[in-house]
Design a protein around this motif. Sequence first.
Motif, PDB file in Angstrom:
ATOM      1  N   THR A 638     -14.236 -15.641 -88.939  1.00 17.12           N
ATOM      2  CA  THR A 638     -14.944 -16.325 -87.866  1.00 17.12           C
ATOM      3  C   THR A 638     -15.440 -17.654 -88.403  1.00 17.12           C
ATOM      4  OG1 THR A 638     -16.911 -15.136 -88.528  1.00 17.12           O
ATOM      5  CG2 THR A 638     -15.708 -14.270 -86.642  1.00 17.12           C
ATOM      6  N   LYS A 639     -15.302 -18.657 -87.588  1.00 21.69           N
ATOM      7  CA  LYS A 639     -15.695 -19.983 -88.050  1.00 21.69           C
ATOM      8  C   LYS A 639     -16.921 -20.415 -87.267  1.00 21.69           C
ATOM      9  CE  LYS A 639     -13.683 -24.314 -89.374  1.00 21.69           C
ATOM     10  NZ  LYS A 639     -13.103 -25.452 -88.751  1.00 21.69           N
ATOM     11  N   ALA A 640     -17.947 -20.736 -87.966  1.00 23.78           N
ATOM     12  CA  ALA A 640     -19.169 -21.182 -87.307  1.00 23.78           C
ATOM     13  C   ALA A 640     -19.557 -22.530 -87.871  1.00 23.78           C
ATOM     14  CB  ALA A 640     -20.287 -20.165 -87.501  1.00 23.78           C
ATOM     15  N   ASP A 641     -18.765 -23.527 -87.596  1.00 27.67           N
ATOM     16  CA  ASP A 641     -18.967 -24.833 -88.189  1.00 27.67           C
ATOM     17  C   ASP A 641     -19.371 -25.783 -87.074  1.00 27.67           C
ATOM     18  OD1 ASP A 641     -18.669 -27.343 -89.206  1.00 27.67           O
ATOM     19  OD2 ASP A 641     -16.475 -27.234 -89.267  1.00 27.67           O
ATOM     20  N   GLY A 642     -20.620 -26.184 -87.110  1.00 27.02           N
ATOM     21  CA  GLY A 642     -21.166 -26.919 -85.985  1.00 27.02           C
ATOM     22  C   GLY A 642     -20.841 -28.400 -85.968  1.00 27.02           C
TER      23      GLY A 642
ATOM     24  N   SER B  77     -28.032 -27.412 -78.537  1.00 29.77           N
ATOM     25  CA  SER B  77     -27.854 -28.791 -78.997  1.00 29.77           C
ATOM     26  C   SER B  77     -26.452 -29.040 -79.541  1.00 29.77           C
ATOM     27  CB  SER B  77     -28.887 -29.118 -80.073  1.00 29.77           C
ATOM     28  OG  SER B  77     -28.703 -28.276 -81.183  1.00 29.77           O
ATOM     29  N   GLY B  78     -25.613 -28.003 -79.554  1.00 31.48           N
ATOM     30  CA  GLY B  78     -24.238 -28.190 -80.010  1.00 31.48           C
ATOM     31  C   GLY B  78     -24.057 -28.022 -81.501  1.00 31.48           C
ATOM     32  N   GLN B  79     -25.140 -27.691 -82.226  1.00 35.01           N
ATOM     33  CA  GLN B  79     -25.011 -27.564 -83.672  1.00 35.01           C
ATOM     34  C   GLN B  79     -24.301 -26.281 -84.076  1.00 35.01           C
ATOM     35  OE1 GLN B  79     -29.360 -28.437 -84.059  1.00 35.01           O
ATOM     36  NE2 GLN B  79     -28.719 -29.342 -85.985  1.00 35.01           N
ATOM     37  N   LEU B  80     -24.390 -25.277 -83.215  1.00 37.02           N
ATOM     38  CA  LEU B  80     -23.759 -23.994 -83.508  1.00 37.02           C
ATOM     39  C   LEU B  80     -22.969 -23.561 -82.275  1.00 37.02           C
ATOM     40  CD1 LEU B  80     -23.667 -21.629 -85.607  1.00 37.02           C
ATOM     41  CD2 LEU B  80     -25.527 -20.605 -84.314  1.00 37.02           C
ATOM     42  N   PRO B  81     -21.641 -23.655 -82.330  1.00 36.05           N
ATOM     43  CA  PRO B  81     -20.864 -23.252 -81.152  1.00 36.05           C
ATOM     44  C   PRO B  81     -21.029 -21.754 -80.914  1.00 36.05           C
ATOM     45  CG  PRO B  81     -19.500 -24.401 -82.775  1.00 36.05           C
ATOM     46  CD  PRO B  81     -20.801 -24.080 -83.435  1.00 36.05           C
ATOM     47  N   PRO B  82     -21.186 -21.348 -79.664  1.00 37.12           N
ATOM     48  CA  PRO B  82     -21.336 -19.913 -79.399  1.00 37.12           C
ATOM     49  C   PRO B  82     -20.047 -19.172 -79.732  1.00 37.12           C
ATOM     50  CG  PRO B  82     -21.219 -21.170 -77.360  1.00 37.12           C
ATOM     51  CD  PRO B  82     -21.280 -22.167 -78.462  1.00 37.12           C
ATOM     52  N   SER B  83     -20.181 -17.955 -80.243  1.00 35.28           N
ATOM     53  CA  SER B  83     -18.971 -17.179 -80.530  1.00 35.28           C
ATOM     54  C   SER B  83     -18.468 -16.486 -79.268  1.00 35.28           C
ATOM     55  CB  SER B  83     -19.238 -16.173 -81.647  1.00 35.28           C
ATOM     56  OG  SER B  83     -20.408 -15.431 -81.378  1.00 35.28           O
ATOM     57  N   ALA B  84     -19.371 -16.353 -78.284  1.00 35.83           N
ATOM     58  CA  ALA B  84     -18.950 -15.853 -76.967  1.00 35.83           C
ATOM     59  C   ALA B  84     -19.936 -16.388 -75.947  1.00 35.83           C
ATOM     60  CB  ALA B  84     -18.942 -14.324 -76.948  1.00 35.83           C
ATOM     61  N   GLY B  85     -19.538 -16.382 -74.678  1.00 35.39           N
ATOM     62  CA  GLY B  85     -20.425 -16.891 -73.651  1.00 35.39           C
ATOM     63  C   GLY B  85     -20.276 -18.391 -73.505  1.00 35.39           C
ATOM     64  N   SER B  86     -21.139 -18.997 -72.676  1.00 32.17           N
ATOM     65  CA  SER B  86     -20.955 -20.428 -72.475  1.00 32.17           C
ATOM     66  C   SER B  86     -22.255 -21.198 -72.439  1.00 32.17           C
ATOM     67  CB  SER B  86     -20.143 -20.698 -71.215  1.00 32.17           C
ATOM     68  OG  SER B  86     -20.334 -19.673 -70.290  1.00 32.17           O
ATOM     69  N   LEU B  87     -22.141 -22.444 -72.887  1.00 27.56           N
ATOM     70  CA  LEU B  87     -23.231 -23.406 -72.827  1.00 27.56           C
ATOM     71  C   LEU B  87     -22.893 -24.378 -71.705  1.00 27.56           C
ATOM     72  CD1 LEU B  87     -25.549 -25.287 -73.846  1.00 27.56           C
ATOM     73  CD2 LEU B  87     -23.895 -26.199 -75.483  1.00 27.56           C
ATOM     74  N   LEU B  88     -23.796 -24.451 -70.727  1.00 28.70           N
ATOM     75  CA  LEU B  88     -23.545 -25.334 -69.597  1.00 28.70           C
ATOM     76  C   LEU B  88     -24.627 -26.383 -69.530  1.00 28.70           C
ATOM     77  CD1 LEU B  88     -22.975 -22.391 -67.182  1.00 28.70           C
ATOM     78  CD2 LEU B  88     -21.175 -23.944 -67.893  1.00 28.70           C
ATOM     79  N   ILE B  89     -24.220 -27.625 -69.368  1.00 31.30           N
ATOM     80  CA  ILE B  89     -25.210 -28.664 -69.130  1.00 31.30           C
ATOM     81  C   ILE B  89     -24.854 -29.339 -67.824  1.00 31.30           C
ATOM     82  CG2 ILE B  89     -26.064 -30.895 -69.926  1.00 31.30           C
ATOM     83  CD1 ILE B  89     -25.866 -29.625 -72.768  1.00 31.30           C
ATOM     84  N   ALA B  90     -25.794 -29.321 -66.907  1.00 33.71           N
ATOM     85  CA  ALA B  90     -25.561 -29.799 -65.545  1.00 33.71           C
ATOM     86  C   ALA B  90     -24.341 -29.133 -64.943  1.00 33.71           C
ATOM     87  CB  ALA B  90     -25.420 -31.316 -65.513  1.00 33.71           C
ATOM     88  N   GLY B  91     -24.175 -27.861 -65.236  1.00 34.25           N
ATOM     89  CA  GLY B  91     -23.087 -27.105 -64.647  1.00 34.25           C
ATOM     90  C   GLY B  91     -21.738 -27.333 -65.300  1.00 34.25           C
ATOM     91  N   ARG B  92     -21.703 -28.133 -66.363  1.00 32.03           N
ATOM     92  CA  ARG B  92     -20.434 -28.410 -67.040  1.00 32.03           C
ATOM     93  C   ARG B  92     -20.364 -27.643 -68.351  1.00 32.03           C
ATOM     94  NH1 ARG B  92     -18.242 -32.877 -65.120  1.00 32.03           N
ATOM     95  NH2 ARG B  92     -16.357 -31.822 -65.785  1.00 32.03           N
ATOM     96  N   LEU B  93     -19.169 -27.122 -68.651  1.00 32.55           N
ATOM     97  CA  LEU B  93     -18.981 -26.337 -69.865  1.00 32.55           C
ATOM     98  C   LEU B  93     -19.042 -27.231 -71.103  1.00 32.55           C
ATOM     99  CD1 LEU B  93     -18.227 -23.487 -70.898  1.00 32.55           C
ATOM    100  CD2 LEU B  93     -15.892 -24.334 -71.013  1.00 32.55           C
ATOM    101  N   MET B  94     -19.904 -26.894 -72.027  1.00 25.15           N
ATOM    102  CA  MET B  94     -20.095 -27.766 -73.178  1.00 25.15           C
ATOM    103  C   MET B  94     -19.912 -27.035 -74.513  1.00 25.15           C
ATOM    104  SD  MET B  94     -21.028 -30.880 -72.165  1.00 25.15           S
ATOM    105  CE  MET B  94     -21.576 -31.681 -70.665  1.00 25.15           C
TER     106      MET B  94
END
Lengths: 684, 260
Positions: A638-642, B77-94
Amino acid sequence: MNVHDFVEFTVFGLTAGGIFFVSASGLVVTYATTGVFNFAHGAIGMMAAFLYWQLTVESGWPALLVVVLIVVVIAPLFGLLIERLLIRGLYGASLATTLVVTVGLLVGLIGIAGEIWEPQRRVVSPFFKDGGFELFGIGFFQGGGSDLFGVPVTWHRAITFFIAVAVAVGLRILLYNTRIGTTMRATVDDRDLVALNGARPAWAGAAAWALGASLAALAGILLASAFSSLDIIVITLLVVDAYAAAVVGRLRSLPMTFLGAMILGLLVNYTVGYLPFAFADDRLPRYLQALPSAIPAIMLFVVLLLLPQARLRGSRLISASKVKVASLRSSLLGGVLLVAAALLVVQFASTDNLFELGKGLGLALVVLSLLPLTGYAGQVSLGQLAFAGVGAWAMVEFGDTSPWLGLLMAVAITAAVGAIVSLPALRLDGLYLALMTLAFAVFMEVLIFRLESILGPDSNLVPRLDLPGLNMDSQGTYFVFMAVVYALLAIGILAMRRAAFGRRLIAMRDSPAACATLGMSTNRTKLLVFTMSAAIAGLGGAVYWGFQGTVTAVEFTMVASLVVLLLAVIGGVSTASGALLGGLFFAIVTIISQEIPELDWLPAIAPAVVGISLARNPDGAVAEIAARLRDQFLGRRTKADGDGEHDPLTDLDATLPLGADLTPVQIEALDRELAIEEVSVGSR
Amino acid sequence: MTEHSEAEESIVGAVRSDWESVFGEVPRPALELRAVKAAYGKIQVLHGIDLVVPAGRVVVLLGPNGAGKSTTLKVASGQLPPSAGSLLIAGRLMNWVSPSALARVGVCTIPEGRGVFPNLTVRDNLRMATYAGASMRDVEATTYERFPRLGERRRQLAGTMSGGEQQMLAMARALTTDPAVLLLDELSMGLAPQIVEELYEQVAKIAALGVSILIVEQFAQTVMGVADAVGLMLSGRMVKVGRPQDLEDDLSRAYLGAEV
């Protein structure tokens, strides 16, 4: 002493200082911005000098055009390329990893340059040697230059000095008065926060590397005309000398670096200027004639002694090493297997191949000295072959009486030398120890090994150890003997690793601060492990050159010392079998290059290329391949690279489909409101 | 026994409808996390988080050490991408959008305890804030007007100022770059209560401008005054969502280690 001489040496010194500064400032900019010390800096300058010769002398292009082409276009592009391909993945990596990459680049560039530019006489003339040019009827750089106290200051010297001042002023403005410069400094403080501000930290790093390469190239071109003939190693080393100047500024401060560069330039030129007088009336022994070329190394030694204690760093490693420590049983088994394999090789290999394999095995003994130092303690030495050379010399010197005395002296003397070399860098970050060992390798290469009383210009006979009942003069027997020595050393080092001292080494690598709070002296531990590593290298050298039978001073170059480190990484720096694999790798590469003449460049370049590609996994080739296979069959990591710049469009499958309830008009309105352009998902 | 099984059930956590019971229907919140899971390497830290910050509202995440609050902020804040699920800002997938791109789009993040570059001067720190779009002149003018003390110290290294002044400098970025979403992590850490109060007065002013704000705090008192809604986190889950006044009892129990 007269004024004329003094002014002359001073002018020369300031010019040299100017070049040192141009070079050192490039180092400082890249190191301060990306935290990666560019050991290949000198090699980039060397490549630029040769390219300058190629284009001006061979192709006859105008000098000014070529300077602009190289310094403004080619070198920055090369810097960008290096940053993108090699450096960007290294942020936060261990010192050993970052060192191996740039050291590999240095070795690789020297190898490539040697292939492109065969040795021949190459002369580059100074700027405006034959007068300048006219523009709008005004003469520029006419005549030979100006006079200062009767000393002619050539245009080249004047220009060099003014370029140095211009670089100093320009860098100051760039770093402190522009946004990209501020970003470069901010990136050192806190990469993540730079990104959170909306800047791209990767761009700051790329800019720094482009600038650093450009400054290295400028230094190389300015240096080029100073020689009667261009030499790959000499130019590389001269740019390397700037390390000493950069260290005066603790690799961060540009004004201090300027001061350091000027002191260095003056020191070198006063020595060059006044030494002949001292030799003439016998105030100094003649063997010190090469002293000026060792001045930078000596200065580095002194400056490191004077630098204040570095703050102890806390734990940095996040992941634990995956390498298991071999038990006594498996290390004994490995030893037996190795000796059995050696017996088989002796039976079946041809004389030529046995010689190359034996050299590989001998080299492996030297490489093995990095196991406790780099593999366990996380410190890096760039001068292991120089220690091996000291061992070989001790064998020559004392082995006549009794080879066993020779071996004893080889171990004792290299241990003592190792202790002295590491002394100034003990209190400092591991990078300074690496710099110190590099300076040591250069110092030994240019000054010590060549001395008539040490190895001299000719080859020396190296005695072999004698063992009762064995004919050690036979190559086969000695080959098996070396395998036994390797096995015993490896078993011994592994036993040490399992004991308390081994745990101390690992603890020191993981967190020096934690060690200090437990009452452990990191300085003493570092000193011990470095001394031990030097002693092993000395022992390896004494045994290795016994196999070869003769030894010459030219074998112990700085580049060869760097190759030792690369081989360690190729085989695996944290396992006892790694050194053997590294040595074997070199032997096989050499044998291939001998069998296939078109591949004669292989030994010069293969260790660098393979070393660089394996640097991210210093556990070595075997560990790397095993890890790849594991990932292949047991599912991906798993890659968790921000920090990565991912394209949201390509990752859509992995996430929920969204925006179905938005009409295109709404999407557009939203995009306008939030100014989303590059990150939008819907409209494309 | 019945109590226990109820507690077990609540481990599943608050879902989007819980947030809607506080805010009413929110078709396109400024910031939303949907069933977000996140991991550091192989260690999973967030086990499916639902979070809604409607436009112009202030949401506070509370919870003891290790609850996953800061990780939630890192995902936002985008520093850690989710491993599942979604981050939405103003309804847009981020998901996977880099933190620097998010910052330029209008998500301003002030990370925990280190919102400034210590070896840069105050002025250089402000220069870094201009990447979000504002001009240097505007950034400086607004900052020095709002925090005259920073104007006096513009040439001083940020690291040599007091903790409160450093946080003011960090807040200056939030004030001057006109963000759509503001993410604040542990603003109060290591600061005197009086300074914390001053800082939250500034937060209230920013909220009044219509900026959507997500605040992470470990200690509840000061922050309750500005919150529109509070989410309580425990062990990587959002265990309770509600208005500040509704959650006070749960809070003390959560911090003392009892079931919520």
